[in-house]
Motif scaffolding. Structure first.
Motif, PDB file in Angstrom:
ATOM      1  N   MET A   1       0.676  -1.160   0.641  1.00 52.81           N
ATOM      2  CA  MET A   1       0.353   0.646   0.474  1.00 52.81           C
ATOM      3  C   MET A   1       0.820   1.357  -0.033  1.00 52.81           C
ATOM      4  O   MET A   1       1.399   1.239   1.436  1.00 52.81           O
ATOM      5  N   THR A   2       0.540   2.103  -0.898  1.00 49.09           N
ATOM      6  CA  THR A   2       1.180   3.728  -0.480  1.00 49.09           C
ATOM      7  C   THR A   2       0.242   4.521  -0.684  1.00 49.09           C
ATOM      8  O   THR A   2      -0.766   4.869  -0.283  1.00 49.09           O
ATOM      9  N   THR A   3       1.278   5.605   0.790  1.00 49.36           N
ATOM     10  CA  THR A   3       0.536   6.260   0.872  1.00 49.36           C
ATOM     11  C   THR A   3       1.116   7.397   0.615  1.00 49.36           C
ATOM     12  O   THR A   3       2.094   7.682   0.530  1.00 49.36           O
ATOM     13  N   THR A   4       0.634   9.086  -0.051  1.00 49.30           N
ATOM     14  CA  THR A   4       0.952  10.110  -0.177  1.00 49.30           C
ATOM     15  C   THR A   4       1.000  11.037   0.586  1.00 49.30           C
ATOM     16  O   THR A   4      -0.055  11.151   1.956  1.00 49.30           O
ATOM     17  N   LEU A   5       2.092  11.642   1.646  1.00 52.56           N
ATOM     18  CA  LEU A   5       2.647  12.957   2.045  1.00 52.56           C
ATOM     19  C   LEU A   5       1.741  13.495   1.961  1.00 52.56           C
ATOM     20  O   LEU A   5       1.754  14.446   0.956  1.00 52.56           O
ATOM     21  N   ASN A   6       1.108  14.205   2.752  1.00 52.48           N
ATOM     22  CA  ASN A   6      -0.282  15.213   3.382  1.00 52.48           C
ATOM     23  C   ASN A   6       0.409  16.924   3.392  1.00 52.48           C
ATOM     24  O   ASN A   6       0.487  16.764   4.424  1.00 52.48           O
ATOM     25  N   ALA A   7       1.190  16.940   2.386  1.00 53.72           N
ATOM     26  CA  ALA A   7       2.231  18.165   2.464  1.00 53.72           C
ATOM     27  C   ALA A   7       2.211  18.541   0.852  1.00 53.72           C
ATOM     28  O   ALA A   7       2.297  18.268   0.048  1.00 53.72           O
TER      29      ALA A   7
ATOM     30  N   SER B   1       4.484  13.138  10.016  1.00 52.28           N
ATOM     31  CA  SER B   1       3.092  13.932   9.709  1.00 52.28           C
ATOM     32  C   SER B   1       2.250  13.474  10.874  1.00 52.28           C
ATOM     33  O   SER B   1       2.141  12.076  11.584  1.00 52.28           O
ATOM     34  N   ALA B   2       0.934  14.344  10.825  1.00 53.36           N
ATOM     35  CA  ALA B   2       0.351  13.440  11.708  1.00 53.36           C
ATOM     36  C   ALA B   2      -0.239  12.688  11.540  1.00 53.36           C
ATOM     37  O   ALA B   2      -0.176  11.582  12.398  1.00 53.36           O
ATOM     38  N   GLU B   3      -0.646  12.024  10.975  1.00 49.91           N
ATOM     39  CA  GLU B   3      -0.923  11.121  10.369  1.00 49.91           C
ATOM     40  C   GLU B   3       0.103   9.416  10.286  1.00 49.91           C
ATOM     41  O   GLU B   3      -0.899   8.656  10.790  1.00 49.91           O
ATOM     42  N   ALA B   4       1.250  10.498  10.437  1.00 52.01           N
ATOM     43  CA  ALA B   4       2.199   8.548  11.012  1.00 52.01           C
ATOM     44  C   ALA B   4       2.180   8.685  12.224  1.00 52.01           C
ATOM     45  O   ALA B   4       2.250   7.273  12.421  1.00 52.01           O
ATOM     46  N   LEU B   5       1.906  10.076  12.836  1.00 51.07           N
ATOM     47  CA  LEU B   5       2.493   9.312  14.176  1.00 51.07           C
ATOM     48  C   LEU B   5       1.067   9.016  14.887  1.00 51.07           C
ATOM     49  O   LEU B   5       0.615   8.643  15.690  1.00 51.07           O
ATOM     50  N   ALA B   6       0.189   9.902  14.304  1.00 48.86           N
ATOM     51  CA  ALA B   6      -1.943   8.900  14.892  1.00 48.86           C
ATOM     52  C   ALA B   6      -1.573   7.503  14.556  1.00 48.86           C
ATOM     53  O   ALA B   6      -1.476   6.856  15.552  1.00 48.86           O
ATOM     54  N   ALA B   7      -1.302   6.676  13.649  1.00 47.83           N
ATOM     55  CA  ALA B   7      -0.732   5.374  13.162  1.00 47.83           C
ATOM     56  C   ALA B   7      -0.203   4.300  13.738  1.00 47.83           C
ATOM     57  O   ALA B   7      -0.056   3.577  14.719  1.00 47.83           O
TER      58      ALA B   7
ATOM     59  N   VAL C   1      -2.056  22.640   3.933  1.00 47.75           N
ATOM     60  CA  VAL C   1      -1.689  21.404   3.643  1.00 47.75           C
ATOM     61  C   VAL C   1      -2.836  20.991   2.211  1.00 47.75           C
ATOM     62  O   VAL C   1      -3.609  21.699   1.948  1.00 47.75           O
ATOM     63  N   PRO C   2      -2.849  19.767   1.232  1.00 49.77           N
ATOM     64  CA  PRO C   2      -3.917  19.280   0.795  1.00 49.77           C
ATOM     65  C   PRO C   2      -4.884  18.852   1.410  1.00 49.77           C
ATOM     66  O   PRO C   2      -5.797  19.174   0.602  1.00 49.77           O
ATOM     67  N   ASP C   3      -4.748  18.273   1.801  1.00 49.04           N
ATOM     68  CA  ASP C   3      -6.020  17.255   2.614  1.00 49.04           C
ATOM     69  C   ASP C   3      -6.234  17.484   4.184  1.00 49.04           C
ATOM     70  O   ASP C   3      -5.870  16.663   5.077  1.00 49.04           O
ATOM     71  N   PRO C   4      -7.042  18.457   4.426  1.00 49.82           N
ATOM     72  CA  PRO C   4      -6.786  19.715   6.255  1.00 49.82           C
ATOM     73  C   PRO C   4      -7.347  18.180   6.758  1.00 49.82           C
ATOM     74  O   PRO C   4      -7.297  17.551   7.746  1.00 49.82           O
ATOM     75  N   ALA C   5      -8.765  17.518   6.373  1.00 53.14           N
ATOM     76  CA  ALA C   5      -8.979  17.007   6.966  1.00 53.14           C
ATOM     77  C   ALA C   5      -8.869  15.278   7.262  1.00 53.14           C
ATOM     78  O   ALA C   5      -8.886  15.295   8.178  1.00 53.14           O
ATOM     79  N   SER C   6      -7.954  14.918   6.485  1.00 51.69           N
ATOM     80  CA  SER C   6      -6.942  14.204   6.825  1.00 51.69           C
ATOM     81  C   SER C   6      -6.145  14.686   8.244  1.00 51.69           C
ATOM     82  O   SER C   6      -6.431  13.223   8.928  1.00 51.69           O
TER      83      SER C   6
END
Length: 185
Positions: A1-7, A106-112, A130-135
């Motif tokens: 699974m590839t994730t895109t950095l939300n930046a 990133s907030a998303e990586a730390l949340a994981a 950021v491109p995706d504030p909801a994330s």
């Protein structure tokens, strides 16, 4: 699974180029220095930070992070602008600020990595970059403990606020939101 950095690479480059100016109270970040006591007072009026484990998402050079640590919190500041993180770390050493650490994540990586780890999460004047504030909002909700507090503040991007910001450089129109996490995890 590839994730895109939300930046946004352009935003990261902009803040990296300005990193050496974060603690110049008369420089580009003067508005943040000016509103920082208000931000901390607002946060403390709803939930005093003393004794809490706090996460500051998008901390930049650590202006709010440092203030919350000095107010008695144990604070982790995170940002993706590596030069800003280094400036924050250097300031912590020079100012001998207790109970603060900085991470380039990133907030998303730390949340994981650390779901439900913080009594409070702040995300101030960052969502507009950021491109995706909801994330980021979802990540903040994941990072806070049940019953904890999440504070958001972002620049208002409507035409009226743009005109006022253009007219008065130090005038900030900011949308602030507080979420008390009462969900069970």
């Amino acid at each position: 699974m590839t994730t895109t950095l939300n930046a946004d690479p352009a935003e990261l480059a902009k803040f990296s180029d300005l990193a050496h100016r974060w603690w110049d109270k008369d420089g580009e970040f003067r508005p943040l220095h000016d509103i920082n006591p208000l931000r901390l007072d607002w946060i403390n009026s709803l939930c005093p930070v003393n004794g809490l484990q706090v996460l500051d998402v998008g901390c930049g050079g650590g202006i709010l992070t440092d203030a919350m640590a000095r107010a008695g919190a144990t604070v982790t500041g995170i940002d993706l602008a590596s030069k800003a993180i280094r400036v924050a770390q250097l300031h912590t050493l020079e100012a001998q600020t207790p109970n603060v650490q900085y991470r380039e994540v990133s907030a998303e990586a730390l949340a994981a990595q650390q779901p439900g780890s913080f009594d409070m999460v702040t995300c101030m004047e960052m969502l507009e970059h950021v491109p995706d504030p909801a994330s980021v909002v979802q990540a903040c909700a994941t990072l806070v403990k049940p019953g904890g507090w999440v504070f958001f503040s972002t620049l208002n991007r409507n035409p009226k606020s743009f005109c006022l910001r253009s007219w008065g450089r130090n005038m900030c129109l900011i949308c602030c939101h507080v979420v008390r996490m009462n969900t069970q995890k």
